[in-house]
Design an enzyme around this catalytic site. Structure first.
Site, PDB file in Angstrom:
ATOM      1  N   THR D  28       0.795  -1.197   0.104  1.00 44.98           N
ATOM      2  CA  THR D  28       0.098   0.034   0.020  1.00 44.98           C
ATOM      3  C   THR D  28       0.861   1.230   0.002  1.00 44.98           C
ATOM      4  OG1 THR D  28      -0.093  -0.041   2.265  1.00 44.98           O
ATOM      5  CG2 THR D  28      -1.559  -1.150   1.198  1.00 44.98           C
ATOM      6  N   ASP D  29       0.226   2.275  -0.150  1.00 51.69           N
ATOM      7  CA  ASP D  29       0.945   3.691  -0.129  1.00 51.69           C
ATOM      8  C   ASP D  29       0.151   4.486   0.735  1.00 51.69           C
ATOM      9  OD1 ASP D  29      -1.066   4.998  -1.669  1.00 51.69           O
ATOM     10  OD2 ASP D  29       0.177   4.856  -3.330  1.00 51.69           O
ATOM     11  N   ALA D  30       0.646   5.803   0.968  1.00 54.65           N
ATOM     12  CA  ALA D  30       0.122   6.741   1.889  1.00 54.65           C
ATOM     13  C   ALA D  30      -1.384   7.364   1.281  1.00 54.65           C
ATOM     14  CB  ALA D  30       0.875   7.827   1.972  1.00 54.65           C
ATOM     15  N   GLY D  31      -1.691   6.844   0.211  1.00 59.10           N
ATOM     16  CA  GLY D  31      -3.059   7.081  -0.484  1.00 59.10           C
ATOM     17  C   GLY D  31      -3.893   6.075   0.036  1.00 59.10           C
TER      18      GLY D  31
END
Lengths: 146, 146, 146, 146
Positions: D28-31
């Site tokens: 995952t990412d910070a979005g």
């Protein structure tokens, strides 16, 4: 990916913005070359730095305008492999600008003249919570048009 | 990392929970082996599956208790390399349980008897917004003690 | 990780070599911060650039001396989270130099004064095919001693 | 990517081979969603398992036939985001088989009926040292035709 006046290769040659990327061990795989998925990381680093050059910090865009950019479509051609320790350059050329999306031609090159990867990337401007399309904030639009 | 009754190797041998991990190209580097940082990804996959086995889904833990677990300390020894296509196993053994933190012994093995990596991982239970320490939610504590 | 005259924190403060690292989306996770495994990537980028500064290109080291450096031990403390778009600095300080291994203190900081991560990394010089220990090539040793 | 009898969506619905992929923090990412480049990793895991199901281990293919498969072209559409802890499925459908290349339709879905990503991937069979095109080994061809 159309081949013609606006084809990515031609676009690459005149890309207004280019960003250097060094290949580290983290980027390579047991084939001895850069793992294909990592070109997408390189492409995004260049897009982030291109936005910064235009005066836009993405964390502030999110805080102030509650938007983020999401990749909605990618076309990539892998032409030649990059290897450990290579110094690459990634180009960004704006091709189309919509109300809530944009389309970029990108490329990855290695000096003096190797084109390793060319790509076309479509980005959508999204609400950072609902992920619904949102108009590109006005200050950004002005920068793109400049 | 103490060598003694509770040393990670011994811990590994009796790890109550083990999770299989296949090595894909994405995990390797141009040295021909698994890139060292990726062992941390393998260790976390096993921790996530261990929590799931105990009945806890981390997305629900966050939604219901507003906590997440963050790695605050890692000790890792890389003993033998893993290679592309290897089928590995990752072990999880609870060593210490505090009010807002826990300490795990973990290991990565390859059948029949190769110990590739042993690790000690300290996790803190944090508020998912402020990142301040928070007591481990009661249902989790009960599961750890079972 | 000893706490004392040569502890990593103190080492960090005087790290002779520092390398900037920008945090992109690729580095973060759904917790909103840099994913813990990615600090190992940051640490290695700085080590690669430190070797380059000393005049050593790792691809040439492999071609000419048939050696590569493998991480054999890592101790890391995660003190504060890094976030998307942060501009970090990674330090490298040589602590111990053996015949076929070296030990580095490393740290990750964010201006003006946040210490986010400190690490101790042990590297072994290995034959690039057999992965057996090999003496550190003489030119490298001279550079380390300079 | 043509929309028609062999369009990827239709292909996805009848993909003969499907492989489960769990979303961990690493993906995952910070979005708050799966980082777009990581779909390429998911697609490759499924291709590797599809080859294994057909009886082919890629490390043996390399040892015995001195070939590897390299991605030469990717078209991806990102339709809906995947999130932390999602259990996804990745499909593989053979579309075209050439002498030294193949083209696959791939998709990523989440039960019960969400199509998150569809892709078309072109692979070239390459000599593992020179990276020159090589005919797909006969045993593989037979498996593809079965």
């Amino acid at each position: 990916m159309t081949v013609g006046p606006d084809c990515p290769v031609a676009g690459a040659a005149r890309a207004a913005f280019r960003w250097p990327v060094r290949v580290y061990y983290e980027d390579t795989d047991a084939g001895g070359v850069v793992y294909h998925a990592n070109y997408l990381r390189f492409l995004e680093r260049a897009r982030s730095e291109w936005l910064r050059r235009l005066g836009h910090e993405q964390d502030l865009l999110r805080l102030e305008h509650h938007v983020l950019f999401a990749v909605t479509r990618v076309h990539m051609d892998f032409l030649k492999p990059a290897r450990f320790n290579d110094l690459l350059e990634v180009g960004v050329t704006l091709m189309d600008l919509g109300r809530a999306s944009l389309r970029l031609a990108q490329d990855v090159t290695r000096a003096p003249d190797a084109l390793l990867c060319r790509a076309e990337v479509r980005l959508a401007c999204l609400d950072d919570l609902t992920f619904r399309p949102r108009p590109i904030p006005e200050p950004l639009l002005r920068g793109f048009h400049a």
